[in-house]
Write a protein that holds these residues in place. Sequence first.
Motif, PDB file in Angstrom:
ATOM      1  N   ASP A 241       0.830  -1.241  -0.141  1.00 13.99           N
ATOM      2  CA  ASP A 241       0.106  -0.080   0.073  1.00 13.99           C
ATOM      3  C   ASP A 241       0.860   1.269  -0.123  1.00 13.99           C
ATOM      4  N   THR A 242       0.483   2.105  -0.683  1.00 10.64           N
ATOM      5  CA  THR A 242       1.058   3.520  -0.849  1.00 10.64           C
ATOM      6  C   THR A 242       0.030   4.558  -0.328  1.00 10.64           C
ATOM      7  N   SER A 247      -5.338   6.525  -1.780  1.00  5.23           N
ATOM      8  CA  SER A 247      -6.221   7.773  -2.338  1.00  5.23           C
ATOM      9  C   SER A 247      -7.007   7.442  -3.529  1.00  5.23           C
ATOM     10  N   ARG A 248      -6.234   6.799  -4.553  1.00  5.05           N
ATOM     11  CA  ARG A 248      -6.995   6.400  -5.554  1.00  5.05           C
ATOM     12  C   ARG A 248      -8.081   5.593  -5.341  1.00  5.05           C
ATOM     13  N   ARG A 249      -7.869   4.380  -4.732  1.00  7.63           N
ATOM     14  CA  ARG A 249      -8.728   3.417  -4.220  1.00  7.63           C
ATOM     15  C   ARG A 249     -10.187   4.121  -3.741  1.00  7.63           C
ATOM     16  N   TYR A 250      -9.927   4.932  -2.925  1.00  6.04           N
ATOM     17  CA  TYR A 250     -11.145   5.595  -2.132  1.00  6.04           C
ATOM     18  C   TYR A 250     -11.594   7.038  -2.826  1.00  6.04           C
ATOM     19  N   VAL A 254      -4.490  12.933  -1.598  1.00  6.02           N
ATOM     20  CA  VAL A 254      -3.554  12.571  -0.606  1.00  6.02           C
ATOM     21  C   VAL A 254      -3.312  13.585   0.382  1.00  6.02           C
ATOM     22  N   ASP A 255      -3.741  14.794   0.277  1.00  9.93           N
ATOM     23  CA  ASP A 255      -3.560  15.804   1.051  1.00  9.93           C
ATOM     24  C   ASP A 255      -4.845  15.586   2.276  1.00  9.93           C
ATOM     25  N   GLU A 256      -6.165  15.280   1.832  1.00  5.48           N
ATOM     26  CA  GLU A 256      -7.294  15.053   2.716  1.00  5.48           C
ATOM     27  C   GLU A 256      -6.725  13.894   3.688  1.00  5.48           C
ATOM     28  N   ASN A 261      -5.435  12.305   9.036  1.00  4.30           N
ATOM     29  CA  ASN A 261      -4.732  11.144  10.090  1.00  4.30           C
ATOM     30  C   ASN A 261      -3.486  11.944  10.616  1.00  4.30           C
ATOM     31  N   ASN A 262      -3.392  13.340  10.491  1.00  8.23           N
ATOM     32  CA  ASN A 262      -2.257  14.037  11.118  1.00  8.23           C
ATOM     33  C   ASN A 262      -0.893  13.444  10.875  1.00  8.23           C
TER      34      ASN A 262
END
Length: 280
Positions: A241-242, A247-250, A254-256, A261-262
Amino acid sequence: MIRRIGYVLIVALLLSSCGAKKRRTTQQKGAPVIRNSESTDTNSSTDTKGDAGLYPMPEDTGRFERFYISDTQDYIETFAEIAQYEMRAYGIPASITLAQGILESGSGRGELTLKTNNHFGIKCHAGWEGEFDFHDDDAKGECFRKYNHPMYSFRDHSIFLSTRSRYAFLFNYKRDDYKKWAYGLRQAGYATDRKYPQKLIALIEKYDLHKYDEEVVENGLSTIREPKRYEVFTHTVKKGDTLYGISRRYDISVDELRRLNNLNDNIISIGQILNIRKAQ
């Protein structure tokens, strides 16, 4: 903008008694969880119903909903429209509601809020028949109202202020006069902190919260849109996982992901649990 608030709501919008007998609410399916929790001082002549019927409260599923707020700006984006709905229904400035929520809940991240969804530090008081929990505040182990969803807390805040006679004079102020409201809340005894009004005003002006009052006053219903609905869940990081792949999966940036998740960078580890929220 509502969460972002992971609402599994049917909203057009979006509380326990500490007497000798501690009662918990039982509720018929589909009925609002909020009770009109007036105490013995509820003699206000203010019209407390307003336009509250414009939107239903979501059904209480009995499940405690947790929300992941990264910072104050995220809190504002999550709850601003709820505050505007409550302003239209009950006449409390959205800026005041938001500033109180930020201050009382630690921007949604305070200990009391995390375990009760109580965003306004409302204690049980006489007549409260909903869920409750104990928390050290002015005294040790005080009784605070507990809600399964933050929306119930926002609604109870509106009911709390609009049904108690000691707050009745506030509703004679202009709906967008946040400074009078801030000082009036202290005068009525909402908080013991002498600097409470100044703290609210500082938050309102720092984050331009008064713009939400102006939108309601100037534009009425046209500015109040049906809240966006979000699903909130978690993802356990697996080998390979990256952050970009997740981010693409969901379908989330990436910023969000980092904000939720801090995360200070894009480094994640196997077994790490990430908070995800996805528009429905």
